[in-house]
Scaffold this motif. Structure first.
Motif, PDB file in Angstrom:
ATOM      1  N   GLY A  52       5.952 -16.369  -3.169  1.00 60.69           N
ATOM      2  CA  GLY A  52       6.252 -14.949  -3.021  1.00 60.69           C
ATOM      3  C   GLY A  52       5.392 -14.314  -1.945  1.00 60.69           C
ATOM      4  N   LEU A  53       4.119 -14.693  -1.892  1.00 59.09           N
ATOM      5  CA  LEU A  53       3.199 -14.137  -0.881  1.00 59.09           C
ATOM      6  C   LEU A  53       3.683 -14.479   0.530  1.00 59.09           C
ATOM      7  CD1 LEU A  53      -0.282 -14.884  -2.497  1.00 59.09           C
ATOM      8  CD2 LEU A  53       0.739 -12.644  -2.097  1.00 59.09           C
ATOM      9  N   GLN A  54       4.217 -15.695   0.693  1.00 60.79           N
ATOM     10  CA  GLN A  54       4.720 -16.098   2.017  1.00 60.79           C
ATOM     11  C   GLN A  54       5.949 -15.282   2.418  1.00 60.79           C
ATOM     12  OE1 GLN A  54       5.385 -20.324   1.715  1.00 60.79           O
ATOM     13  NE2 GLN A  54       3.278 -20.656   1.043  1.00 60.79           N
ATOM     14  N   GLU A  55       6.651 -14.764   1.434  1.00 58.10           N
ATOM     15  CA  GLU A  55       7.879 -14.006   1.698  1.00 58.10           C
ATOM     16  C   GLU A  55       7.600 -12.556   2.112  1.00 58.10           C
ATOM     17  OE1 GLU A  55      11.228 -14.829   1.513  1.00 58.10           O
ATOM     18  OE2 GLU A  55      10.438 -16.870   1.542  1.00 58.10           O
ATOM     19  N   MET A  56       6.344 -12.134   2.009  1.00 56.00           N
ATOM     20  CA  MET A  56       6.035 -10.726   2.280  1.00 56.00           C
ATOM     21  C   MET A  56       6.114 -10.425   3.773  1.00 56.00           C
ATOM     22  SD  MET A  56       2.992 -10.114  -0.468  1.00 56.00           S
ATOM     23  CE  MET A  56       2.164  -9.028   0.641  1.00 56.00           C
ATOM     24  N   SER A  57       6.378  -9.155   4.074  1.00 58.51           N
ATOM     25  CA  SER A  57       6.562  -8.791   5.477  1.00 58.51           C
ATOM     26  C   SER A  57       5.237  -8.698   6.225  1.00 58.51           C
ATOM     27  CB  SER A  57       7.280  -7.456   5.559  1.00 58.51           C
ATOM     28  OG  SER A  57       6.399  -6.434   5.140  1.00 58.51           O
ATOM     29  N   GLY A  58       4.137  -8.479   5.483  1.00 56.54           N
ATOM     30  CA  GLY A  58       2.835  -8.376   6.131  1.00 56.54           C
ATOM     31  C   GLY A  58       2.389  -6.932   6.287  1.00 56.54           C
ATOM     32  N   ARG A  59       3.288  -6.002   6.017  1.00 56.58           N
ATOM     33  CA  ARG A  59       2.927  -4.581   6.151  1.00 56.58           C
ATOM     34  C   ARG A  59       2.371  -4.010   4.848  1.00 56.58           C
ATOM     35  NH1 ARG A  59       7.813  -4.520   8.600  1.00 56.58           N
ATOM     36  NH2 ARG A  59       8.750  -3.680   6.718  1.00 56.58           N
ATOM     37  N   GLU A  60       2.475  -4.764   3.759  1.00 59.85           N
ATOM     38  CA  GLU A  60       2.074  -4.236   2.452  1.00 59.85           C
ATOM     39  C   GLU A  60       0.557  -4.213   2.315  1.00 59.85           C
ATOM     40  OE1 GLU A  60       3.804  -6.930   2.990  1.00 59.85           O
ATOM     41  OE2 GLU A  60       5.811  -6.720   2.124  1.00 59.85           O
ATOM     42  N   GLU A  61       0.054  -3.120   1.768  1.00 63.52           N
ATOM     43  CA  GLU A  61      -1.387  -3.047   1.505  1.00 63.52           C
ATOM     44  C   GLU A  61      -1.724  -3.578   0.123  1.00 63.52           C
ATOM     45  OE1 GLU A  61      -3.872   0.504   2.500  1.00 63.52           O
ATOM     46  OE2 GLU A  61      -2.004   1.130   3.458  1.00 63.52           O
ATOM     47  N   VAL A  62      -0.701  -3.580  -0.739  1.00 68.59           N
ATOM     48  CA  VAL A  62      -0.913  -3.994  -2.126  1.00 68.59           C
ATOM     49  C   VAL A  62       0.195  -4.939  -2.557  1.00 68.59           C
ATOM     50  CG1 VAL A  62      -0.990  -3.179  -4.532  1.00 68.59           C
ATOM     51  CG2 VAL A  62      -2.039  -1.798  -2.724  1.00 68.59           C
ATOM     52  N   VAL A  63      -0.180  -5.973  -3.313  1.00 66.65           N
ATOM     53  CA  VAL A  63       0.840  -6.831  -3.912  1.00 66.65           C
ATOM     54  C   VAL A  63       0.640  -6.806  -5.427  1.00 66.65           C
ATOM     55  CG1 VAL A  63      -0.568  -8.907  -3.516  1.00 66.65           C
ATOM     56  CG2 VAL A  63       1.854  -9.146  -4.007  1.00 66.65           C
ATOM     57  N   VAL A  64       1.742  -6.678  -6.147  1.00 63.92           N
ATOM     58  CA  VAL A  64       1.650  -6.628  -7.616  1.00 63.92           C
ATOM     59  C   VAL A  64       2.350  -7.854  -8.195  1.00 63.92           C
ATOM     60  CG1 VAL A  64       2.209  -5.331  -9.697  1.00 63.92           C
ATOM     61  CG2 VAL A  64       1.675  -4.104  -7.589  1.00 63.92           C
ATOM     62  N   PHE A  65       1.646  -8.577  -9.052  1.00 65.41           N
ATOM     63  CA  PHE A  65       2.258  -9.701  -9.763  1.00 65.41           C
ATOM     64  C   PHE A  65       2.648  -9.219 -11.155  1.00 65.41           C
ATOM     65  CE2 PHE A  65      -1.157 -11.844  -7.130  1.00 65.41           C
ATOM     66  CZ  PHE A  65      -0.283 -12.258  -6.133  1.00 65.41           C
ATOM     67  N   THR A  66       3.849  -9.570 -11.583  1.00 63.08           N
ATOM     68  CA  THR A  66       4.243  -9.143 -12.927  1.00 63.08           C
ATOM     69  C   THR A  66       5.135 -10.169 -13.606  1.00 63.08           C
ATOM     70  OG1 THR A  66       5.338  -7.412 -14.228  1.00 63.08           O
ATOM     71  CG2 THR A  66       6.205  -7.802 -12.030  1.00 63.08           C
ATOM     72  N   ASP A  67       4.962 -10.343 -14.908  1.00 66.25           N
ATOM     73  CA  ASP A  67       5.796 -11.251 -15.691  1.00 66.25           C
ATOM     74  C   ASP A  67       7.165 -10.623 -15.921  1.00 66.25           C
ATOM     75  OD1 ASP A  67       3.573 -12.801 -15.826  1.00 66.25           O
ATOM     76  OD2 ASP A  67       3.134 -12.410 -17.943  1.00 66.25           O
ATOM     77  N   ALA A  68       8.172 -11.483 -16.074  1.00 64.98           N
ATOM     78  CA  ALA A  68       9.538 -10.995 -16.276  1.00 64.98           C
ATOM     79  C   ALA A  68       9.715 -10.331 -17.648  1.00 64.98           C
ATOM     80  CB  ALA A  68      10.525 -12.153 -16.141  1.00 64.98           C
ATOM     81  N   ASP A  69       8.875 -10.673 -18.605  1.00 61.71           N
ATOM     82  CA  ASP A  69       9.047 -10.121 -19.955  1.00 61.71           C
ATOM     83  C   ASP A  69       8.132  -8.916 -20.199  1.00 61.71           C
ATOM     84  OD1 ASP A  69       6.760 -11.592 -19.843  1.00 61.71           O
ATOM     85  OD2 ASP A  69       7.108 -12.730 -21.681  1.00 61.71           O
TER      86      ASP A  69
END
Ligand code: GDD
Ligand code: MN
Length: 367
Positions: A122-139
Motif C-alpha cells: 500500500g505504501l508503494q501505491e501512494m502518490s508521495g504527496r501525502e503527509e500522513v498515512v493511516v493503517f486500518t483493519d477492515a473490521d
C-alpha cells in the motif's frame, strides 16, 4: 519456607503492575500532553486497508471512512487485498463504480503474505504527496471525527504516530474485553502523555510519512502496529494513543487463537524492536526508555512469576502447608471476579505466546 517464597512471587507478580498503574494514573494521566494541537491542520492523507476475506465487513468499512468529518479531496483510500477467495475484491470494485467522486483504489497482491506485507504494498501505491498515512483493519469502525482529531496531534512535529482508543460494545461477546481495555487504555494514555506507548491498535494508526521516509518501517517477522509505534518512539518521535479518538472493532472467530496470536505479536515487539532500532542506528534516548523497560518486564518476565508462584504453592501444598492450601483456594475463588480472571487469562496467553515464539511466528493468520 516454600510458602513464603510463593507469597513473595505472587506479591511481585501483582505488585509491580499495580504500582506502575497507580503511578501512571496519578502522575502521568493527570499531566498535560505537551503537544501543540491544531484543529485546522488538514494534510493530504492516504488510508491503507489491508484485506483478506473481508466480504462481510469491507463495504461498511469504506462507507465509514467516507463518512469521516474530513475534506474529501484530501483523502485517498488504498485497499490491498491478498487474493481473497471471497467477494472482497468484487465488493470494492462495485463500491468504486457507485462512488465515482471518491479517490479509492484496489490493489490485489499475487499471493497471501500477511498483513504487514500488504501495508508495505500500500505504501508503494501512494502518490508521495501525502503527509500522513493511516493503517486500518477492515473490521474496524471509527467515530466521525476520529481522523480529524488524530491528525490534529500530528500537526506537532514531535509526534510520529497516533492510535485511537477502542471502546467495546457491551454485547460484543468477548468476556472481560471491556475490563481489559479499561485497565490498558488508562495505562496506554498515561504513557502517551509522558512520551509514548509501545502498544498500538490496528483499527487506527496514523503515521507521519516523513518518519517512514526518514527511518522506514520495521521489517522483521511479526512487525505489527505495536512494532511500528515502538520503533517510531525509539527513533525519537512520540507514538501516542489519543483519548479522544474513539474506535470500535468487531470480534470474530476463535478468541483463544486470536488472543494468543496478538500476545505473540506483542512478545515479538518486546523481543526485537529495540535491538532493531539500535542495529539500524535509529535510536534516540528519551523518557520512552523507562516505559519500555517496565512494559518489557510486564510482558516478558512478569507472567513467569505467576507461574512460578502457583508451582511453588502447589509444592508447599503437597507437603501439607495450610498457608499454601488456603492461598491456592483464595486464588481459585478470586477467579469469580472478572478483572482478576481477565488478568490471569492474559498472563496465560502471554506465556503460551512466548513458548510458541520459540517455534513459529504467525505472519498470516486464519480465522
Ligand atoms: N492484505 C492482507 N493480507 N490483509 C490481511 C492479511 C493478509 O494476509 N491478514 C490479515 N489481513 C487484514 C485483515 O483483513 C484485517 O483488515 C486486518 O488485516 C487485521 O486482521 P484481523 O483478522 O481482523 O485480525 P485481528 O483483529 O484478530 O488482529 C488484531 O491483532 C493483529 C495482530 O495480531 C488487530 O489489532 C490487527 O490490527 C493486528 O495486526
Ligand atoms: Mn480484527
Amino acid at each position: 519456607m516454600l510458602d513464603s517464597l510463593a507469597l513473595l512471587l505472587a506479591a511481585a507478580h501483582f505488585g509491580v503492575p499495580l504500582t506502575y498503574y497507580w503511578y501512571a494514573k496519578t502522575r502521568w494521566l493527570t499531566g498535560p500532553w505537551k503537544i501543540q494541537v491544531d484543529t485546522n491542520f488538514t494534510p493530504n492523507i492516504a488510508i491503507i486497508v489491508p484485506t483478506y476475506r473481508e466480504g462481510e465487513f469491507i463495504e461498511r468499512r469504506l462507507t465509514n471512512i467516507m463518512e469521516q468529518d474530513y475534506p474529501k479531496d484530501k483523502l485517498e483510500v488504498i485497499v490491498v487485498d491478498s487474493i481473497s477467495d471471497d467477494a472482497t475484491a468484487d465488493i470494492v470494485k462495485n463500491w468504486i463504480r457507485r462512488n465515482p467522486d471518491t479517490r479509492i483504489r484496489l490493489t490485489v497482491d499475487s499471493e497471501r503474505k500477511g498483513k504487514m506485507h500488504a501495508l508495505h504494498l500500500g505504501l508503494q501505491e501512494m502518490s508521495g504527496r501525502e503527509e500522513v498515512v493511516v493503517f486500518t483493519d477492515a473490521d474496524a469502525v471509527w467515530e466521525r471525527k476520529a481522523l480529524s482529531k488524530a491528525v490534529s496531534y500530528l500537526c506537532d512535529q514531535t509526534v510520529g504516530v497516533v492510535t485511537g482508543t477502542i471502546a467495546y460494545a457491551e454485547n460484543s461477546g468477548v468476556i472481560g474485553e471491556g475490563v481489559y481495555r479499561g485497565f490498558y487504555n488508562t495505562l496506554r494514555i498515561a504513557e502517551s502523555k509522558r512520551h509514548s506507548t509501545p502498544v498500538h491498535n490496528g483499527p487506527f494508526q496514523a503515521v507521519r510519512t516523513k518518519l517512514i521516509r526518514e527511518v522506514g518501517m520495521p521489517s522483521f517477522e511479526g512487525s505489527e502496529d505495536s512494532a511500528i509505534a515502538s520503533f517510531a518512539a525509539f527513533a525519537g518521535y512520540r507514538a501516542i494513543q489519543a483519548d479522544d479518538v474513539m474506535l470500535q472493532e468487531f470480534v470474530r472467530g476463535s478468541q483463544m487463537r486470536r488472543k494468543v496470536r496478538r500476545a505473540q505479536h506483542l512478545i515479538l515487539n518486546f523481543l526485537r524492536t529495540k535491538g532493531y532500532a539500535k542495529r539500524i542506528r535509529h535510536f534516540v534516548k528519551s523518557p520512552f526508555e523507562t516505559i519500555w523497560r517496565i512494559e518489557w518486564y510486564m510482558h516478558i518476565i512478569n507472567p513467569w512469576l505467576l507461574m512460578a508462584s502457583i508451582l511453588t504453592f502447589l509444592a508447599a501444598a503437597a507437603s501439607h502447608s495450610t498457608i499454601a492450601i488456603a492461598s491456592l483456594m483464595i486464588g481459585l475463588l478470586l477467579l469469580a471476579a472478572k478483572p482478576y480472571r481477565v488478568w490471569v487469562l492474559q498472563q496465560t496467553y502471554l506465556l503460551i505466546a512466548q513458548l510458541m515464539t520459540l517455534r513459529t511466528q504467525e505472519v498470516a493468520w486464519g480465522r
